[in-house]
Design an enzyme around this catalytic site. Sequence first.
Site, short mmCIF file in Angstrom:
data_model
loop_
_atom_site.label_atom_id
_atom_site.label_comp_id
_atom_site.label_asym_id
_atom_site.label_seq_id
_atom_site.Cartn_x
_atom_site.Cartn_y
_atom_site.Cartn_z
N GLY A 72 -2.75 -2.67 -3.67
CA GLY A 72 -3.47 -1.40 -3.82
C GLY A 72 -2.65 -0.39 -4.59
O GLY A 72 -1.80 -0.74 -5.42
N GLY A 92 -0.66 4.28 -1.49
CA GLY A 92 -0.95 3.52 -0.28
C GLY A 92 0.17 2.59 0.11
O GLY A 92 0.54 2.49 1.29
N GLU A 133 1.95 -4.92 -3.47
CA GLU A 133 1.74 -4.91 -4.92
C GLU A 133 1.06 -3.59 -5.25
O GLU A 133 0.00 -3.28 -4.71
CB GLU A 133 0.87 -6.09 -5.34
CG GLU A 133 0.66 -6.15 -6.84
CD GLU A 133 -0.63 -6.85 -7.21
OE1 GLU A 133 -1.40 -6.26 -8.00
OE2 GLU A 133 -0.87 -7.96 -6.70
N CYS A 185 -4.96 -5.37 -11.82
CA CYS A 185 -3.60 -4.86 -11.69
C CYS A 185 -2.72 -5.23 -12.89
O CYS A 185 -1.63 -4.68 -13.06
CB CYS A 185 -2.97 -5.35 -10.39
SG CYS A 185 -3.34 -7.07 -10.01
#
Length: 534
Positions: free
Chosen positions: A238, A242, A262, A299
């Site tokens: 995320g 976070g 990650e 990502c």
Amino acid sequence: MNTKHTPRDQRGTTMREFRILSPLTAKELPMVFISHTATEIDRIVSKSNQAFEIYRQLSGKEKSLFLKEIAVQLIAERESIISQCAKETGLPIPRLIAEFDRTIHQLHLYGDLVYEGSWVNARIDRADPLRQPIPKPDVRQMQIPLGPVGVFCASNFPLAFSVAGGDTVSALAAGCSVVVKGHSAHLGTAHVVVGAIKEAAQRMGLPEGLVELVQGMGKDVGIELVTNPAIKAIGFTGSTQGGLAISKTAAERPEPIPVYAEMGSVNPVFILPEAMQENGEGIAEGLAASATLSVGQFCTNPGLTITLAEHAGPFMKRLKTHFETVPWGTMLTLDIKKAYDEGIERILGIKGVELIASGAVTDTPFGGTAYLLHTKAETLLDNHELMEEVFGPETLVVTCTDKGQLLAVAAALHGSLTGTIHGTSKDVAEYDDLRRILEGKVGRLVFNGFPTGVEVCHSMVHGGPFPATSDAKFTSVGTMAIYRFTRPICYQSCPKDLLPKELHDDNPLGICRLIDGKFTKDILLNFKKGGNMP
């Protein structure tokens, strides 16, 4: 979103009913979800811990059968899973089919890994009672599971990085039980998938609680999961914000636990002079497709593109044309959409950054527009916020005056999941300093390709230095991910009948082991001073 508050439980957490919005219609979907209370989470984690104590004793072959049974059940429910996921996420069916297939592949990959068994890294150093000045003891080592693992589902991968995704599967392969924190963007999908896993476990006679789901809006449910003393590790995919919050919470526990997060990544793409001259327009086409794939919600999205200014003219013209034709796309959540718009606004507010092109614009609440931005290297070096991830369909092209400035940009970058170099053989040789710099900055170095798309295989690294991940020694994709959820244990002078089978002299599992410093699948023979391995 409508929420209905109900009385607090005895530890103060509020129960709520809630629904989620469809990204396609911006209207509430019919399913109603209930936030788990602190007491309920305690109960669920306790059940997971009980299941772990049984599951950890299974052989590699038994765990392999379970992982493949999960795949069988998911395939049996494939249509309903994909249908539910499409309603909740707005992702196109072809994309979800590909992600579903990847999820099944992961289960088989880990199943094969634990069936063969050598992954436990068994090591044996045999005793030498005649060694001087003191005898050498018998010392043996292998990997064992940590315990129940908490897994946070990712917003952008509702299948491959969620309930039956890589974190869960690698934890199960390691011998851990799993408690999954469902993502509010696709909770209905999570319920279907966890039900399939439970069905597979029941058919195999495995304990209830092996994979459990907790849910709720806001931070409370996640905090309760991370702070529960029975949870021994966390897997998270995320935002940087976070991931850092979860890492901080885990570190402040009476017993701190590892968090494998990650997080943010700009995934720089470097285009070297000869490659630009020979194939600049082709690279532009591939880059535009990579940056805007799935509305930029990967990502590994290439957020920075770095090249020399003197060769960039035709490339920029071609790239501009591609971005101008990109249709608007549906983003996964309102929070992602809001963060993306704010990120673009923030970048364009920096002096020296210009908007080169934008794709189609929409006033749809979840609609995302593609943006092509440009700045010079000196602006980037003076404004490090330009090196932060903007999660969406954009890339910032950075033009440099010479090789030295290009290398300075590379050296200034934060850690990323990937780094890409487009170059001919001559380019790569002349810019070998760039390769060495990027080796210290990224987890995966891509040559003459694009970073979107992660091959799930034994040698993949989907990780990287901070802030890409919280621990650059590990990966969240590929079979090396299993070691996030294990630790080594050493047996010294242990009675042979108490040793795990992986460490028995006769090597009944037939695995590869490191014996007296040499890798072998052989069995151990009687050893005397001066003796050799067979």
